[in-house]
Design a protein around this motif. Structure first.
Motif, PDB file in Angstrom:
ATOM      1  N   SER A  14      -3.140  -0.866   7.340  1.00 56.21           N
ATOM      2  CA  SER A  14      -3.618  -0.922   9.211  1.00 56.21           C
ATOM      3  C   SER A  14      -4.593   0.533   9.088  1.00 56.21           C
ATOM      4  CB  SER A  14      -2.436  -0.444   9.755  1.00 56.21           C
ATOM      5  OG  SER A  14      -2.094   1.076  10.173  1.00 56.21           O
ATOM      6  N   TYR A  15      -4.957   0.758   7.797  1.00 55.84           N
ATOM      7  CA  TYR A  15      -5.952   2.909   7.993  1.00 55.84           C
ATOM      8  C   TYR A  15      -4.920   3.472   8.828  1.00 55.84           C
ATOM      9  CZ  TYR A  15      -8.789  -1.152   6.003  1.00 55.84           C
ATOM     10  OH  TYR A  15      -8.687  -2.283   4.656  1.00 55.84           O
TER      11      TYR A  15
ATOM     12  N   VAL B 139       1.390  -4.018  13.088  1.00 59.68           N
ATOM     13  CA  VAL B 139       0.055  -3.918  13.539  1.00 59.68           C
ATOM     14  C   VAL B 139      -1.155  -3.396  13.317  1.00 59.68           C
ATOM     15  CG1 VAL B 139      -0.751  -0.872  13.854  1.00 59.68           C
ATOM     16  CG2 VAL B 139       1.858  -1.726  14.369  1.00 59.68           C
ATOM     17  N   ALA B 140      -1.638  -4.267  12.381  1.00 54.19           N
ATOM     18  CA  ALA B 140      -2.519  -4.290  11.662  1.00 54.19           C
ATOM     19  C   ALA B 140      -3.350  -5.350  11.726  1.00 54.19           C
ATOM     20  CB  ALA B 140      -2.534  -4.542   9.818  1.00 54.19           C
TER      21      ALA B 140
ATOM     22  N   ASN C   7     -13.518  -8.130  10.408  1.00 52.58           N
ATOM     23  CA  ASN C   7     -12.783  -9.247   9.735  1.00 52.58           C
ATOM     24  C   ASN C   7     -12.856  -8.426   8.581  1.00 52.58           C
ATOM     25  OD1 ASN C   7     -13.472 -11.657   8.065  1.00 52.58           O
ATOM     26  ND2 ASN C   7     -15.610 -11.737   7.290  1.00 52.58           N
ATOM     27  N   ILE C   8     -11.552  -8.644   9.274  1.00 49.04           N
ATOM     28  CA  ILE C   8     -10.810  -8.160   7.495  1.00 49.04           C
ATOM     29  C   ILE C   8      -9.385  -8.020   7.333  1.00 49.04           C
ATOM     30  CG2 ILE C   8      -8.653  -5.770   7.526  1.00 49.04           C
ATOM     31  CD1 ILE C   8     -10.968  -4.062   9.444  1.00 49.04           C
TER      32      ILE C   8
ATOM     33  N   PRO D  88      -6.627  -5.122   1.346  1.00 45.72           N
ATOM     34  CA  PRO D  88      -7.277  -3.723   2.096  1.00 45.72           C
ATOM     35  C   PRO D  88      -8.557  -2.573   1.258  1.00 45.72           C
ATOM     36  CG  PRO D  88      -4.968  -3.505   2.058  1.00 45.72           C
ATOM     37  CD  PRO D  88      -5.293  -4.478   0.558  1.00 45.72           C
ATOM     38  N   ARG D  89      -9.442  -2.637   1.797  1.00 46.07           N
ATOM     39  CA  ARG D  89     -10.456  -2.000   1.550  1.00 46.07           C
ATOM     40  C   ARG D  89     -10.060  -0.986  -0.273  1.00 46.07           C
ATOM     41  NH1 ARG D  89     -11.601   1.234   6.978  1.00 46.07           N
ATOM     42  NH2 ARG D  89      -9.644   3.020   6.409  1.00 46.07           N
ATOM     43  N   ASN D  90     -11.034  -0.609  -0.867  1.00 48.95           N
ATOM     44  CA  ASN D  90     -10.876   0.566  -2.117  1.00 48.95           C
ATOM     45  C   ASN D  90      -9.209  -0.335  -3.014  1.00 48.95           C
ATOM     46  OD1 ASN D  90     -12.672   1.594  -0.714  1.00 48.95           O
ATOM     47  ND2 ASN D  90     -11.387   2.984   0.368  1.00 48.95           N
ATOM     48  N   LEU D  91      -8.591  -1.613  -2.944  1.00 51.11           N
ATOM     49  CA  LEU D  91      -7.766  -0.890  -3.388  1.00 51.11           C
ATOM     50  C   LEU D  91      -7.235  -2.530  -4.172  1.00 51.11           C
ATOM     51  CD1 LEU D  91      -5.036  -0.160  -0.719  1.00 51.11           C
ATOM     52  CD2 LEU D  91      -5.935   1.343  -2.357  1.00 51.11           C
ATOM     53  N   ALA D  92      -7.092  -2.426  -5.345  1.00 52.30           N
ATOM     54  CA  ALA D  92      -6.265  -3.886  -5.870  1.00 52.30           C
ATOM     55  C   ALA D  92      -5.052  -3.952  -6.869  1.00 52.30           C
ATOM     56  CB  ALA D  92      -7.251  -2.536  -7.693  1.00 52.30           C
TER      57      ALA D  92
END
Ligand code: AGP
Length: 354
Positions: A233-234, A329-330, A338-339, A344-348
């Motif tokens: 959810s950041y 929540v996310a 458009n997520i 999630p961003r920046n993760l692998a």
């Protein structure tokens, strides 16, 4: 992520299958191991499973256990010791930091053992001994079903070393099913209207921070719930051992910060009740996570109630509620963007560099 959360009754069934017979644990790979001390190493979610494992090993089998993140362990001096069992936890079996730790433990002469979901992965091969999770492929970057199967395997190992009765473990899949069929988390997310919860668009007031608290076996649960929320959810969140909040974090409490208190522990009802009061007296809105047969006193904003269960199983059920919380929540937060929650961003999914 949603699919994997809902697969947990089956993934746990597979973790247990063939390893629990007539209330006793039978795991050939741990037979004839009698460690004086256990060292558990992992990263992220696997590290959190390890923290829960420490609680199980010390409480059920009385074996002193340390847990460390691989990235910390790799760069410090470690005194040599006899008869240490080093357990590496990794869903992928390919995490570079954890592989480096294994090589260091080999040099130290420790017994090596891996808990992984990836058959024939580097960690499984290098350790030579271990237990497979058989959780099925986990695609979402945020680990869910692999955490609960690691926790279940650690619980089974603790019962084996402690020669403890383990029949209650066979009930975990059904209990998880009950948790997943309930509406507790949807109701909780709906009950946070003062923060708008992104119901009608991203321009509305947003939920900015959530605090998670837990004592003993519930502290790793708080850490894992907090990590899940951050990843998908950041939203910023913090996790503290409940007893630590009076040493500083109480300053963060406002009526806009929900405080989730993991309290499904029969022997700690009084302590958990006083933590709840400490937070609510400062204006914080406390959400209590408890078992159906428990009473946690004090003013509360909401409750998340799970079926009555063994205290060793309660952390596993507690985490599942807050995997769902992070997901719901996310979904609300990202509904106009458009997520991809699974990426999630920046993760692998697998971190193969140190
Ligand atoms: C968990 O949601 C994360 N994706 C991350 O913390 C992960 O658990 C960590 O990178 C360790 O991965 P592993 O279990 O494959 O070793």
């Amino acid at each position: 992520m949603e699919k994997e959360i809902f697969e947990q009754p089956d993934s746990i069934r597979r973790a247990i299958r063939g390893r629990l017979k007539e209330g006793k644990i039978k795991i050939p790979s741990i037979e004839k191991i009698y460690p004086d001390r256990i060292l558990i190493i992992g990263c992220g979610t696997s590290y959190h499973a390890g923290l829960l494992g420490k609680y199980y090993f010390e409480d059920i089998s009385g074996i002193p256990t340390e847990v460390e993140t691989a990235s910390e362990f790799n760069y410090r001096s470690v005194p040599k010791e006899e008869n240490v069992l080093a357990i590496f936890i990794s869903q992928s079996g390919e995490t570079a930091d954890t592989i480096t730790s294994l090589l260091k433990c080999r040099d130290l002469g420790y017994d090596l053992f891996t808990i992984t979901n990836s058959v024939c992965s580097t960690l499984a091969r290098e350790a030579g001994k271990g237990i497979y999770q058989y959780a099925g492929k986990e695609v979402s970057v945020a680990s869910t079903k692999t955490f609960t199967s690691q926790a279940t395997i650690l619980l089974m190992m603790a019962c084996y070393f402690g020669k403890a009765e383990a029949d209650y473990i066979s009930k975990i899949p059904e209990l998880i099913k009950e948790v997943l069929e309930g509406n507790e988390i949807d109701d909780l997310v709906d009950s946070l209207p003062s923060r708008a919860m992104y119901a009608s668009g991203p321009s509305l007031q947003t939920l900015e921070e959530v605090i998670f608290l837990g004592r003993q076996s519930m502290y790793p649960v708080a850490l894992e719930a907090s990590l899940k929320l951050k990843e998908v959810s950041y939203i910023n969140s913090q996790a503290y051992p409940s007893g630590e909040i009076k040493h500083g974090p109480l300053a963060l409490i406002t009526e806009d910060t929900p405080v989730i208190l993991f309290a499904a522990q029969n022997n700690l009802e009084k302590k958990n009740s006083s933590t709840s009061s400490e937070v609510s007296l400062r204006g914080g809105e406390v959400v209590i996570v408890r078992k159906s047969n428990q009473q946690i006193t004090g003013k509360k904003f909401a409750e998340v109630v799970m079926p009555d269960c063994n205290d060793y199983v309660a952390p596993i059920l507690s985490v599942i509620f807050f995997q769902l919380f992070a997901l719901r929540v996310a979904i609300r937060k990202h509904q106009f963007e458009n997520i991809n929650i699974d990426k999630p961003r920046n993760l692998a999914k697998s971190v193969t560099v140190e």
